[in-house]
Structure formats: C-alpha cells, structure tokens
Enzyme design. Structure first.
Site, PDB file in Angstrom:
ATOM      1  N   ALA A  31       5.797  -6.103 -10.686  1.00  0.00           N
ATOM      2  CA  ALA A  31       6.956  -6.114  -9.794  1.00  0.00           C
ATOM      3  C   ALA A  31       6.912  -4.869  -8.914  1.00  0.00           C
ATOM      4  O   ALA A  31       6.366  -3.834  -9.317  1.00  0.00           O
ATOM      5  CB  ALA A  31       8.240  -6.113 -10.622  1.00  0.00           C
ATOM      6  N   GLU A  61       2.265 -11.163 -16.273  1.00  0.00           N
ATOM      7  CA  GLU A  61       3.164 -12.278 -16.610  1.00  0.00           C
ATOM      8  C   GLU A  61       2.853 -13.515 -15.769  1.00  0.00           C
ATOM      9  O   GLU A  61       2.926 -14.638 -16.268  1.00  0.00           O
ATOM     10  CB  GLU A  61       4.615 -11.829 -16.428  1.00  0.00           C
ATOM     11  CG  GLU A  61       4.989 -10.755 -17.441  1.00  0.00           C
ATOM     12  CD  GLU A  61       6.359 -10.163 -17.216  1.00  0.00           C
ATOM     13  OE1 GLU A  61       6.557  -9.498 -16.164  1.00  0.00           O
ATOM     14  OE2 GLU A  61       7.239 -10.359 -18.059  1.00  0.00           O
ATOM     15  N   GLY A 119       4.530  -7.669 -14.087  1.00  0.00           N
ATOM     16  CA  GLY A 119       4.732  -9.000 -13.523  1.00  0.00           C
ATOM     17  C   GLY A 119       3.435  -9.702 -13.156  1.00  0.00           C
ATOM     18  O   GLY A 119       3.367 -10.936 -13.169  1.00  0.00           O
ATOM     19  N   GLU A 178       5.544  -1.704 -18.685  1.00  0.00           N
ATOM     20  CA  GLU A 178       6.955  -1.500 -18.322  1.00  0.00           C
ATOM     21  C   GLU A 178       7.615  -0.406 -19.159  1.00  0.00           C
ATOM     22  O   GLU A 178       8.487   0.311 -18.683  1.00  0.00           O
ATOM     23  CB  GLU A 178       7.732  -2.814 -18.491  1.00  0.00           C
ATOM     24  CG  GLU A 178       7.450  -3.854 -17.427  1.00  0.00           C
ATOM     25  CD  GLU A 178       6.311  -4.793 -17.792  1.00  0.00           C
ATOM     26  OE1 GLU A 178       5.446  -4.430 -18.612  1.00  0.00           O
ATOM     27  OE2 GLU A 178       6.289  -5.903 -17.234  1.00  0.00           O
TER      28      GLU A 178
HETATM   29  N1  CO8 Z   1       5.099  -1.505  -7.200  1.00  0.00           N
HETATM   30  C1  CO8 Z   1       5.109  -0.922  -6.000  1.00  0.00           C
HETATM   31  N2  CO8 Z   1       4.034  -0.265  -5.499  1.00  0.00           N
HETATM   32  C2  CO8 Z   1       2.933  -0.204  -6.247  1.00  0.00           C
HETATM   33  C3  CO8 Z   1       2.865  -0.787  -7.523  1.00  0.00           C
HETATM   34  C4  CO8 Z   1       4.008  -1.474  -7.999  1.00  0.00           C
HETATM   35  N3  CO8 Z   1       4.030  -2.126  -9.166  1.00  0.00           N
HETATM   36  N4  CO8 Z   1       1.632  -0.545  -8.048  1.00  0.00           N
HETATM   37  C5  CO8 Z   1       0.967   0.158  -7.115  1.00  0.00           C
HETATM   38  N5  CO8 Z   1       1.729   0.367  -6.039  1.00  0.00           N
HETATM   39  C6  CO8 Z   1       1.388   1.098  -4.815  1.00  0.00           C
HETATM   40  C7  CO8 Z   1       1.383   2.603  -5.035  1.00  0.00           C
HETATM   41  O1  CO8 Z   1       2.672   3.117  -4.962  1.00  0.00           O
HETATM   42  C8  CO8 Z   1       0.472   3.042  -3.924  1.00  0.00           C
HETATM   43  O2  CO8 Z   1       1.195   3.021  -2.737  1.00  0.00           O
HETATM   44  P1  CO8 Z   1       1.164   4.314  -1.738  1.00  0.00           P
HETATM   45  O3  CO8 Z   1      -0.283   4.361  -1.270  1.00  0.00           O
HETATM   46  O4  CO8 Z   1       2.121   3.949  -0.670  1.00  0.00           O
HETATM   47  O5  CO8 Z   1       1.545   5.484  -2.565  1.00  0.00           O
HETATM   48  C9  CO8 Z   1      -0.547   1.913  -3.834  1.00  0.00           C
HETATM   49  O6  CO8 Z   1       0.051   0.792  -4.448  1.00  0.00           O
HETATM   50  C10 CO8 Z   1      -1.841   2.228  -4.574  1.00  0.00           C
HETATM   51  O7  CO8 Z   1      -1.510   2.568  -5.903  1.00  0.00           O
HETATM   52  P2  CO8 Z   1      -2.089   3.868  -6.637  1.00  0.00           P
HETATM   53  O8  CO8 Z   1      -2.364   4.949  -5.666  1.00  0.00           O
HETATM   54  O9  CO8 Z   1      -1.192   4.183  -7.782  1.00  0.00           O
HETATM   55  O10 CO8 Z   1      -3.477   3.282  -7.146  1.00  0.00           O
HETATM   56  P3  CO8 Z   1      -4.333   3.784  -8.415  1.00  0.00           P
HETATM   57  O11 CO8 Z   1      -5.622   3.043  -8.319  1.00  0.00           O
HETATM   58  O12 CO8 Z   1      -4.353   5.261  -8.501  1.00  0.00           O
HETATM   59  O13 CO8 Z   1      -3.513   3.268  -9.691  1.00  0.00           O
HETATM   60  C11 CO8 Z   1      -2.338   1.614 -11.005  1.00  0.00           C
HETATM   61  C12 CO8 Z   1      -3.422   1.891  -9.946  1.00  0.00           C
HETATM   62  C13 CO8 Z   1      -2.783   2.181 -12.347  1.00  0.00           C
HETATM   63  C14 CO8 Z   1      -2.204   0.093 -11.091  1.00  0.00           C
HETATM   64  C15 CO8 Z   1      -0.993   2.261 -10.570  1.00  0.00           C
HETATM   65  O14 CO8 Z   1      -0.736   1.918  -9.223  1.00  0.00           O
HETATM   66  C16 CO8 Z   1       0.186   1.832 -11.391  1.00  0.00           C
HETATM   67  O15 CO8 Z   1       0.362   2.296 -12.489  1.00  0.00           O
HETATM   68  N6  CO8 Z   1       1.018   0.906 -10.825  1.00  0.00           N
HETATM   69  C17 CO8 Z   1       2.210   0.444 -11.519  1.00  0.00           C
HETATM   70  C18 CO8 Z   1       1.886  -0.560 -12.581  1.00  0.00           C
HETATM   71  C19 CO8 Z   1       3.141  -0.967 -13.312  1.00  0.00           C
HETATM   72  O16 CO8 Z   1       3.822  -0.153 -13.912  1.00  0.00           O
HETATM   73  N7  CO8 Z   1       3.479  -2.276 -13.245  1.00  0.00           N
HETATM   74  C20 CO8 Z   1       4.671  -2.799 -13.866  1.00  0.00           C
HETATM   75  C21 CO8 Z   1       5.786  -2.860 -12.856  1.00  0.00           C
HETATM   76  S1  CO8 Z   1       7.329  -3.299 -13.594  1.00  0.00           S
HETATM   77  C22 CO8 Z   1       7.212  -4.962 -13.778  1.00  0.00           C
HETATM   78  O17 CO8 Z   1       6.265  -5.608 -13.398  1.00  0.00           O
HETATM   79  C23 CO8 Z   1       8.394  -5.590 -14.464  1.00  0.00           C
HETATM   80  C24 CO8 Z   1       8.480  -7.067 -14.136  1.00  0.00           C
HETATM   81  C25 CO8 Z   1       9.754  -7.637 -14.664  1.00  0.00           C
HETATM   82  C26 CO8 Z   1      10.935  -7.238 -13.834  1.00  0.00           C
HETATM   83  C27 CO8 Z   1      12.134  -7.795 -14.528  1.00  0.00           C
HETATM   84  C28 CO8 Z   1      13.402  -7.661 -13.722  1.00  0.00           C
HETATM   85  C29 CO8 Z   1      14.611  -8.016 -14.583  1.00  0.00           C
END
Ligand code: CO8
Length: 255
Positions: free
Chosen positions: A62, A110, A107, A130
C-alpha cells in the site's frame, strides 16, 4: 496509467506501472485494478497474468505516504475496499498468475496471495513488513497467508516482518516455482501448461482445492463430490474421456 491491461496471445496481462514508487498501491490504483479485473472477467482470455513494471518490484505494498493521516473510518473503508478488490480474483472465471518480479511486500504480497498461482523470479523478495510500520496486513494477508504456508510460518512472517527470498518461498510453498528469464514470458509459459484445459473444469478444481483450507473435512469432501459430479456432467468431460479412448488430443470447449 498506473495500471495497464493488455492482451498477449490468449492471455490478459495486468501490469502495475508505477515503478518510481516501486508499484505501490494508491487507492486510485486499487480502483483501476478492480476495473481491470472486471474487464478480464468478461473477456475470452484463458488466464490473467499480473506483474510489476520496472526491474525492482512486483509491488511494494500500500502507498504508505497516502495512508498517513487518514481518519480511522477512511482507513477501515480503504481496507475493506482493498480486500473486496483482491477477492474478485477468487471468483475470476480464469486462473490468475502473479509473476513476482522483485519486491512483493505488504499489499503487494497480499495481491499475489489472492492469485491462483504465484511464480517468483530469482531476485524476488517477499514479506509482510507492516509490523515495522505499527500496522498489520489489511488486504487479506492475515487470512490468506496461513492458508498458503500454515499458521506457524504465517505468524513468523507477519510478526517479525522479515523478508523471504525466492528459494525460501518455493520451499515453504509461498510460490509454486522460481522462473527464469523475462517475467511476462515466464507467466505465459506457465499459463500455457493449463490453458488448453476446460475453463469450467479448471474453476471446479480451483474452487475445490481452495475450499480445503477453510472447510471441515467432511464438508470439504461433500464440496469435492458435488464439484467432481458437476465436472463429470460437462461436455468437456465427455470429450476428454472420448479423446483418451480414441488416443487423440482432447479439444475442450468450456462447456
Ligand atoms: N509506499 C509508498 N512509496 C513507496 C513504497 C510504499 N509502500 N515503497 C517504496 N516507495 C517509494 C519510496 O518512498 C521511494 O520513493 P522516493 O524516491 O520518492 O523516496 C521509491 O519508492 C523507491 O524506494 P526506496 O528508495 O525505498 O527503494 P529501496 O530499493 O531502497 O528499498 C524497499 C525497497 C525495501 C521495498 C523499501 O522501499 C520499502 O521498505 N518499502 C516499503 C515496504 C512496505 O513496508 N510495504 C508495506 C506497506 S503497508 C501495506 O501494504 C498495508 C496494506 C494494508 C493496508 C490496510 C488498510 C486498512
């Protein structure tokens, strides 16, 4: 568009196309994804392949930036909307294949779990991180993950938030196979392994197997008996058995 629906041969292809954000799922993207799945459901395609654009990610989950500051009510509605959208895949008339070509977190994991099949490229990294955000999976992960990998492994993944690589994912049954080469080509090659079979009977098979994870044994056996009997009544079953007896290849018509 952050989501693209195209047709490749007999197959539908959905590409999550937001590589700058590692294909993170905004609400608008989930809405468009739902519309694409509805369109695929009405099409004559034999399978749906879902993958992510760019070299790094299937989908990083997400959109965390969008989640920030949401009201509780908006969050509840957003979660239910995501669940309902992914659940469309449960009843899609054709099998769905997630080709996990990089990160599949939150997500994104999922979404892959809601597909009939999951394939992983060698560089795939999966997980439900998460907990690190002070959240828990909310698009079906706490329910589908234990059905796929068992309760102990699901608790391990959900409560540590750790990353599972492709080798481990295939070992624990999170994905069916590790695939080589280009992701879409790998998805198509896999789809060809079953796309000549009766779509109707493929649905019966999927429905019978997926019920196993949620039904007591005796009720599940009844579902199997009913679906097996339904399969037996199709013209495709008549054709399949006749083709065997006549030593020729069956031609199925989804009837
Ligand atoms: N959301 C928004 N932006 C994201 C996300 C994300 N999930 N993941 C990556 N990005 C963005 C980064 O912010 C970055 O943007 P910017 O260049 O503008 O800073 C760009 O993508 C590249 O990311 P990174 O520089 O972080 O890339 P890396 O290769 O260094 O790292 C990772 C890759 C390890 C995947 C890292 O980006 C990361 O940890 N991302 C988050 C992963 C995460 O925590 N996912 C779970 C999200 S929560 C969720 O899915 C819950 C769903 C259910 C919701 C329920 C509602 C009730």
């Amino acid at each position: 568009m952050a989501i693209e629906l195209t047709r490749v041969e007999d197959f539908a292809l959905i590409t999550i196309n937001r590589p700058d954000a590692l294909n993170a799922l905004s609400l608008a993207l989930i809405r468009d994804l739902g519309a694409c799945i509805d369109e695929v459901a009405k099409s004559d395609t034999r399978a749906l392949i879902i993958t992510g654009a760019g070299p790094k990610a299937f989908c990083a989950g997400a959109d965390i930036k969008e989640l920030q500051g949401r009201s509780l009510m908006a969050q509840k509605q957003g979660g239910e909307f995501g669940q309902a959208t992914f659940a469309k895949l449960d009843t899609l008339p054709m099998p769905s294949i997630a080709v996990i070509n990089g990160y599949a977190f939150g997500g994104g994991m999922e979404l892959a779990l809601a597909c009939t099949f999951r394939l992983a490229t060698k560089n795939a990294k999966m997980g439900t991180p998460e907990i690190k955000l002070g959240l828990i999976p909310g698009y079906g992960g706490t329910q589908r993950l234990p059905r796929v990998v068992g309760e102990a492994r699901a608790l391990d993944m959900v409560m540590t938030g750790r990353t599972v690589d492709a080798e481990e994912a295939v070992r624990i049954g999170l994905v069916s196979r590790i695939v080589e080469g280009e992701a879409v080509a790998a998805g198509i090659a896999y789809a060809r392994e079953f796309s000549g079979y009766s779509l109707l009977v493929l649905q019966f098979a999927r429905d019978a197997v997926t019920r196993a994870g949620e039904t007591p044994l005796h009720a599940g056996l009844k579902i199997e008996a009913d679906l097996a009997t339904l399969a037996f009544q199709t013209q495709d079953a008549v054709e399949g058995m006749a083709a065997f007896a006549e030593k020729r290849k069956a031609v199925f018509k989804d009837k």
